[in-house]
Design an enzyme around this catalytic site. Sequence first.
Site, PDB file in Angstrom:
ATOM      1  N   ASP A 103      -1.727   3.161  -6.081  1.00  0.00           N
ATOM      2  CA  ASP A 103      -2.913   2.932  -6.908  1.00  0.00           C
ATOM      3  C   ASP A 103      -4.117   3.682  -6.325  1.00  0.00           C
ATOM      4  O   ASP A 103      -4.163   3.990  -5.132  1.00  0.00           O
ATOM      5  CB  ASP A 103      -3.266   1.440  -6.955  1.00  0.00           C
ATOM      6  CG  ASP A 103      -2.188   0.639  -7.661  1.00  0.00           C
ATOM      7  OD1 ASP A 103      -1.427   1.232  -8.438  1.00  0.00           O
ATOM      8  OD2 ASP A 103      -2.111  -0.576  -7.400  1.00  0.00           O
TER       9      ASP A 103
HETATM   10  N1  URA Z   1       2.002  -2.115  -5.396  1.00  0.00           N
HETATM   11  C1  URA Z   1       0.746  -2.140  -5.865  1.00  0.00           C
HETATM   12  O1  URA Z   1       0.300  -3.136  -6.408  1.00  0.00           O
HETATM   13  N2  URA Z   1      -0.002  -1.044  -5.728  1.00  0.00           N
HETATM   14  C2  URA Z   1       0.427   0.091  -5.132  1.00  0.00           C
HETATM   15  O2  URA Z   1      -0.307   1.063  -5.025  1.00  0.00           O
HETATM   16  C3  URA Z   1       1.746   0.100  -4.634  1.00  0.00           C
HETATM   17  C4  URA Z   1       2.510  -1.021  -4.779  1.00  0.00           C
END
Ligand code: URA
Length: 247
Positions: A103
């Site tokens: 993310d």
């Molecule tokens: N899970 C999440 O919620 N975000 C990420 O970036 C990776 C795994």
Amino acid sequence: MKVRLNRFLSLAGITSRRKAEFLILEGKIKVNGKVVRDLAFKVNPAQDEVEVFGRRVEPQRKRYIALNKPCCYLSALEDKNKKTVKELVRGIPERVFPVGRLDYNTEGLLLLTNDGELANRILHPKYKLPKVYLAVVAGIVRDSTLREMRAGREIEDGFAKPDSLELLRTYRDNRSLLRIVFHEGRKHLVKRYLGNFGHRVLRLKRIAVGPIQLGNLPVGKWRDLSKRELKELFRAVGLSYELRGSD
Ligand code: URA
């Protein structure tokens, strides 16, 4: 392994897949000495000789990179408004792409490569490659909640269960640090999963993907994977590093 001609040309860094289609239709591409205008034509990069405007195309060297992604970069190569990880790997001549995504505000280990087959396998749940995260969450996680978290739970898009989960510490200001491992990569999985138990993720960092550890790589920096790491990574997803001759 055979690949479509336009894909081969894009992997070789000649042009995008789309523009490669135009070159093919215009009769600019020869395979083993013959003009090919068929967009569905496939080549074997190890055997076939591909020429563009009469010049031999060398398949691109395979490149495997570990990046310590900082917060506030997209795991993409292009975006109109936001910074992308492409800016952090400038200077690498091969067209490497991120293996899956972290993310925008997640930090930590992001692999980049131009090896599509390896990337697919790293992401495919079938190979069960563990992705290890450190998550700072709101609240003090109780023992009973930890047990429930370990047991797995139905979330919006199906059942989810971490491969392992540990409470590493609690903070006086009502936060907890968890180490959580999932081998699948559904979108926002860690945040959604922990949020489901009433513990909002405040900070998330990935510290390992299979045998590859983030280690002490500085934030925003990248490094090539070592031969030893590559051998382990290939083995972990059922491929042989030696057979691919990726040297
Ligand atoms: N899970 C999440 O919620 N975000 C990420 O970036 C990776 C795994």
